[in-house]
Design a protein around this motif. Structure first.
Motif, PDB file in Angstrom:
ATOM      1  N   GLU A 203       0.564  -1.080   0.463  1.00  0.00           N
ATOM      2  CA  GLU A 203       0.184  -0.276  -0.216  1.00  0.00           C
ATOM      3  C   GLU A 203       1.472   1.192   0.182  1.00  0.00           C
ATOM      4  OE1 GLU A 203      -4.006  -1.004   2.250  1.00  0.00           O
ATOM      5  OE2 GLU A 203      -2.592  -0.646   3.814  1.00  0.00           O
TER       6      GLU A 203
ATOM      7  N   GLU B 284      -5.173   9.004   4.437  1.00  0.00           N
ATOM      8  CA  GLU B 284      -6.172   7.410   3.497  1.00  0.00           C
ATOM      9  C   GLU B 284      -5.494   6.257   3.958  1.00  0.00           C
ATOM     10  OE1 GLU B 284      -4.709   6.795  -1.179  1.00  0.00           O
ATOM     11  OE2 GLU B 284      -3.947   8.874  -0.178  1.00  0.00           O
ATOM     12  N   LEU B 285      -4.281   5.889   4.438  1.00  0.00           N
ATOM     13  CA  LEU B 285      -4.265   4.868   4.070  1.00  0.00           C
ATOM     14  C   LEU B 285      -4.961   4.280   5.453  1.00  0.00           C
ATOM     15  CD1 LEU B 285      -0.349   4.461   3.898  1.00  0.00           C
ATOM     16  CD2 LEU B 285      -2.004   3.759   2.262  1.00  0.00           C
TER      17      LEU B 285
ATOM     18  N   ARG C 244      -8.563   3.804   4.289  1.00  0.00           N
ATOM     19  CA  ARG C 244      -9.019   2.241   3.943  1.00  0.00           C
ATOM     20  C   ARG C 244      -8.870   0.734   4.426  1.00  0.00           C
ATOM     21  NH1 ARG C 244      -3.630   2.105  -0.588  1.00  0.00           N
ATOM     22  NH2 ARG C 244      -5.035   4.367  -0.522  1.00  0.00           N
TER      23      ARG C 244
END
Length: 570
Positions: free
Chosen positions: A543, A549-550, A553
């Protein structure tokens, strides 16, 4: 031996070595010729007019004085050549080691190099400084004396010369018998040295486990094997030594019998016989010393063979037409990298824009540190490309590439020198003001202020007199002084206490400002300050994206983040 020495040192040393050998040979011939005057001296002393020996005694004294002067000059010249060549060998070895890939430096090789660079180099260079002269003398002087004996009586001279092949044969036989045991003993010696180092380094573990008083079995076993190898070497040397002694004694006895026969027959006078036997006895000493000198030369030759093997190791190739990058962005394209039998990176692709901060995270063994080490070309990759400013690192001169990269490792090594000297490694030509400014930016000035001696305080071998956080500040100050446009950080705060961590973080922030940064981190506080996070596992990028953002997710990075925040034991 001389050929091996010149291959190790390079052709530029051929001329002084040949001059040293020539001077030693002339000295040995002069020694043999000086003994020729013993024949007229003894003939006059034992004749009807002993007073007639005075001019011959004066000539003999002058010849011995001339020989002594030549011997002094030859030994001094040999010693100077040896020390000069030792400096040259250290320079060549050090320069070559600096160009070898880091993967070459296994634990076994580091131990072997420590022996080679210390005791081994001294042993090899002593061949010129101390051993070559006795070896030349032990070979040339007896042959000269035998030639002198031939000039006075061809029968005695030829008998003495006939012994030369026999002595040479004994030496060759003895040398062959010793070669295998010498190699075995050297191997056991290297292994024992490594085990001693390992035992010393293992003391904290042994003491923590309450086993400090117990024997370290691996060390004991290696020392026992070394003892056995030494006994085998001693036993294998005995036949050669005894054979050489017996041969010399047999030759002298044969000459004595031949001389007595000639004297009884009236074809050789008593004084001449006595003088010739004195010359024959004088041959015995250097010939008997030949065995000891040859043994030491075999040891030196073995060291030279190992040094030659190191110097024959191919370094990372330099580009024939180096290219200078005009940017400082980074790119890894389909990179595959194998270390030993393990594929560390598998088709990895990553770009880092100029001035961007990228954090690389992931489990242990994911290939994070290896990724960093490929940028300054510590290793060559198996496939793909690593580029700096759009230029493959293999097309950039090594010195040029390293001038653009500053690296701060987790484990900092400092030389046993002053703090200032360790900081100056970043840029040796820096002014004192620039060194102080870099130290202040890394908050190293706080450390200097509380050390006795201040900037002149020595840090000990490996920086042992400083704490881990203090060593890390020195490393950051060194990187700041270098002022390179690309910065690589490898878990620089993972093992620091809160006070040092805060100081190091402040220094790291100053170091990263305005530069292209790739940092390997376990501390999530460090990751948050990155422009982009790359999650690495199994040599691949799983990733990548911004921290928030991660997390949103909910993938591998989010799980890794949650695990890092969980209390220990949950």
């Amino acid at each position: 031996m001389i050929g091996s020495l010149l291959r190790v040192l390079g052709p530029e040393y051929a001329r002084p070595v040949r001059r040293a050998v020539a001077l030693m040979t002339v000295t040995a011939i002069a020694e043999g010729l000086s003994y020729a005057l013993l024949i007229p001296v003894l003939r006059a002393l034992l004749g009807p007019d002993p007073g007639s020996a005075r001019p011959w005694l004066a000539a003999f004294g002058g010849a011995v004085a001339a020989y002594a002067l030549l011997r002094y000059v030859a030994d001094r010249f040999g010693f100077r050549v040896g020390t000069t060549m030792m400096r040259g060998l250290y320079r060549r070895l050090g320069g070559h080691l600096g160009r070898l890939p880091l993967g070459w430096y296994t634990a076994g090789r580091v131990g072997e190099l420590s022996v080679l660079a210390s005791r081994g180099v001294l042993q090899a260079m002593s061949a010129i400084a101390h051993l070559l002269s006795p070896l030349v003398s032990a070979t040339v002087t007896p042959l000269t004396i035998a030639a002198v004996m031939t000039a006075f009586d061809w029968r005695m001279g030829l008998a003495a010369l006939a012994a030369a092949p026999v002595v040479a044969g004994v030496q060759v036989w003895s040398g062959r018998a010793m070669t295998a045991t010498d190699a075995d003993r050297a191997e056991r010696d290297h292994e024992a040295t490594g085990r001693v180092i390992e035992y010393v380094q293992a003391q904290p573990v042994l003491r923590a486990g309450g086993r400090a008083g117990e024997r370290f079995e691996l060390l004991d076993a290696s020392l026992r094997e070394l003892s056995r190898a030494t006994r085998r070497a001693t036993r294998s040397a005995l036949p050669g030594a005894l054979g050489l002694t017996f041969t010399v004694q047999a030759v002298f006895t044969g000459l004595l019998a031949l001389g007595a026969y000639l004297a009884v027959g009236g074809s050789l006078g008593g004084p001449e016989l006595l003088a010739l036997l004195v010359l024959a006895a004088r041959c015995a000493e250097p010939v008997l010393a030949l065995g000891e000198a040859a043994g030491k030369m075999r040891g030196a030759k073995s060291v030279l063979a190992r040094l030659e093997a190191v110097l024959d190791t191919e370094p990372l190739p330099e580009p024939p037409a180096p290219v200078r990058p005009d940017r400082h962005d980074l790119e890894l394209e389909e990179v595959t990298f194998t270390r030993g039998d393990r594929r560390v990176l598998d088709g990895l692709s990553l770009t880092v824009a100029e001035g961007e901060r990228v954090a690389v995270v992931g489990p242990s063994g994911a290939g994070k540190s290896s990724l960093l080490q490929l940028v300054p070309r510590f290793y060559d990759i198996d496939a793909g490309a690593v580029r700096v400013g759009g230029v493959d690192v293999r097309a950039v001169d090594s010195a040029e590439l390293m001038s653009r990269v500053a690296i701060v490792f987790q484990d900092v090594y400092l030389f046993d020198a002053t703090i200032e000297e360790n900081v100056r490694l970043g840029r040796p030509e820096a002014t004192g003001a620039e060194v102080r400014a870099a130290a202040a930016a890394a908050r190293l000035d706080e450390v200097v202020g509380r050390l006795p001696g201040g900037w002149a305080a020595r840090v000990g071998e490996g920086g042992a007199l400083l704490s881990g956080g203090e060593r890390q500040r020195v490393s950051i100050a060194r990187a700041l002084l270098k002022d390179a446009p690309i910065v690589l950080l490898d878990e620089v705060t993972s093992a620091l206490d809160p006070v040092n961590e805060a100081a190091v973080h402040e220094g790291v922030e100053r170091l990263m400002a305005g530069r292209t940064v790739v940092m390997v981190a376990h501390r999530m506080a460090t990751v948050r300050r990155a422009d982009r996070v790359v999650f690495l596992d199994g040599g691949r990028i799983v990733e990548q994206g911004g921290h928030a953002e991660l997390l949103a997710r909910g993938g591998r990075y989010a799980a890794f983040w949650a695990a890092s925040l969980a209390p220990v034991g949950e």
